[in-house]
Design an enzyme around this catalytic site. Structure first.
Site, mmCIF file in Angstrom:
data_model
loop_
_atom_site.group_PDB
_atom_site.id
_atom_site.type_symbol
_atom_site.label_atom_id
_atom_site.label_comp_id
_atom_site.label_asym_id
_atom_site.label_seq_id
_atom_site.Cartn_x
_atom_site.Cartn_y
_atom_site.Cartn_z
ATOM 1 C CD GLU A 96 25.545 45.544 37.262
ATOM 2 O OE1 GLU A 96 25.468 45.170 38.748
ATOM 3 O OE2 GLU A 96 26.794 45.403 36.888
ATOM 4 C CB CYS A 109 26.650 51.558 30.709
ATOM 5 S SG CYS A 109 27.169 49.922 30.641
ATOM 6 C CB CYS A 116 27.891 37.057 31.101
ATOM 7 S SG CYS A 116 28.565 37.226 29.311
ATOM 8 C CB CYS A 120 35.642 37.997 30.575
ATOM 9 S SG CYS A 120 35.179 37.953 28.865
ATOM 10 C CB CYS A 123 33.618 40.423 33.468
ATOM 11 S SG CYS A 123 32.363 41.299 33.281
ATOM 12 N N GLY A 167 26.222 40.719 30.141
ATOM 13 C CA GLY A 167 25.953 39.978 28.918
ATOM 14 C C GLY A 167 26.576 40.252 27.788
ATOM 15 C CD GLU A 168 29.147 39.508 23.010
ATOM 16 O OE1 GLU A 168 28.527 40.045 21.945
ATOM 17 O OE2 GLU A 168 30.325 39.774 23.458
ATOM 18 C CG HIS A 224 39.985 43.617 27.666
ATOM 19 N ND1 HIS A 224 39.717 44.967 27.682
ATOM 20 C CD2 HIS A 224 38.834 43.203 27.555
ATOM 21 C CE1 HIS A 224 38.447 45.231 27.830
ATOM 22 N NE2 HIS A 224 37.876 43.910 27.649
ATOM 23 C CB CYS A 341 30.116 45.114 34.247
ATOM 24 S SG CYS A 341 28.936 44.342 33.366
#
Length: 356
Positions: A96, A109, A116, A120, A123, A167-168, A224, A341
């Site tokens: 996305e 974005c 991922c 986290c 998320c 994803g990272e 965060h 996300c």
């Protein structure tokens, strides 16, 4: 005709490699530059549309090569004009991307992985398995498609790109870097590197590698929490990449690039929204020149976190500003659509599986 799975993905090849392939097929090498311009400057994903090539060459290209184009599966438009899209990949995976319009900018974005691996807790993507890394051309395609949405819906060109989707990015380093190169190159989309921000959950050794590579784009750290206990609780990656290790990596990055860091800080209700949390964040900010984006949380069904109260966010922001820290409050966008996300991709995948 060679079956599709055995055809070469032409966008995985350099200009010189395309030239070698054409020569091997008995074609003139100078055609490679024309093809390269079609795929990277004009963003063409159909050999038949490469109009300055002969029909016989186009047929050869279709026989020996493929373009694994990304396509829009579904788009949702929010009342605040945010456009969230899910995209089909050539192997039927779904990712996305989001177009975020603002008075002075149009931001895309984009995602860097299918799913991922970092889990986290706040998320939606963190609750998906990582299927695979995206190729550079798949990241590039998201930019092209979202840019088209900006032009068609709002008559404005894309001005900024953030790697903050699924994803990272630093766990897909080579493809991320190649995508930036194609987006910024004069024989690509020719966007300024300073218009691009790559966001990481915090992988110290890869932040140092960015410094060694002297990247020209901006770096954002999804922080965060500014103490290890809280950050471990919501971001397991912190257990191997402590705040001390991250501070050291960021100092190294800044020494190499002279590029200030952006700290992204989602303010969660009754978790990291107290004045003491703001003091810890202000202390962490002293390590490198930086700014802070305080972000409203967009709740997801998979997690119990809620957005902090508005007055708490205001007190938090005012404290940071009192310490001389550039601080912006980023309001949550697309609250009336699947804008957090990973939400839309998860929904689309579930629908696809239920129809199978």
């Amino acid at each position: 005709m060679i079956e599709k799975s055995k055809r070469i993905d032409i966008r995985s090849l350099s200009l010189d490699q395309i030239k070698d392939q054409l020569t091997a097929l008995g074609e003139q090498g100078f055609r490679a530059k024309q093809i390269y311009e079609w795929i990277w400057v004009k963003s063409c994903v159909d050999f038949d549309q490469m109009s300055n090539l002969s029909k016989s060459l186009r047929e050869k290209l279709k026989e020996h090569f493929t373009i694994n184009a990304v396509t829009v599966k579904e788009s949702q438009i929010s009342s605040d004009k945010t456009i969230k899209s899910s995209f089909w990949l050539y192997d039927n995976n779904i990712i996305e991307g989001v177009l975020i319009p603002a008075p002075e900018r149009m931001t895309a974005c984009v995602s860097s992985q299918v799913g991922c691996s970092l889990t986290c807790k706040f998320c939606a993507t963190g609750y998906m398995d990582r299927k695979r890394n995206l190729n550079a051309d798949e990241i590039y395609d998201q930019v092209v498609l979202i840019s088209k949405q900006a032009e068609e819906n709002y008559g404005q060109p894309l001005t900024n790109i953030v790697y903050m989707g699924m994803g990272e990015p630093l766990l897909n380093y080579a493809n991320m870097m190649k995508s930036v190169e194609r987006i910024t190159a004069p024989d690509g989309l020719n966007m300024a590197a300073k218009r691009i921000t790559v966001s990481t959950a915090g992988i110290a050794k890869m932040i140092k590698k960015l410094g060694d590579d002297q990247v020209r784009f901006n770096l954002a750290l999804s922080l965060h929490a500014a103490n290890d206990k809280k950050r471990n609780e919501i971001m397991p990656i912190n257990e191997q990449n402590s705040l001390k290790a991250l501070a050291e990596a960021l100092k190294y990055f800044y020494a190499k690039t002279k590029s200030p860091i952006t700290f992204e800080y989602i303010v969660f209700n009754n978790f990291n929204d107290e004045l003491e949390d703001a003091k810890e964040l202000a202390k962490f900010c002293k390590h490198v020149p930086c700014k802070v984006n305080l972000i409203e949380y967009n709740p997801i069904a998979l997690a119990d976190f809620l957005n902090a109260e508005a007055d708490k966010i205001e007190i938090f922001a005012n404290y940071l500003k009192s310490q001389g820290i550039i601080t912006n409050v980023r309001r949550s966008r697309g609250k009336d659509i699947d804008a957090a996300c990973g939400q839309l991709a998860i929904k689309d995948k579930k629908e696809e599986e239920s129809e199978a």
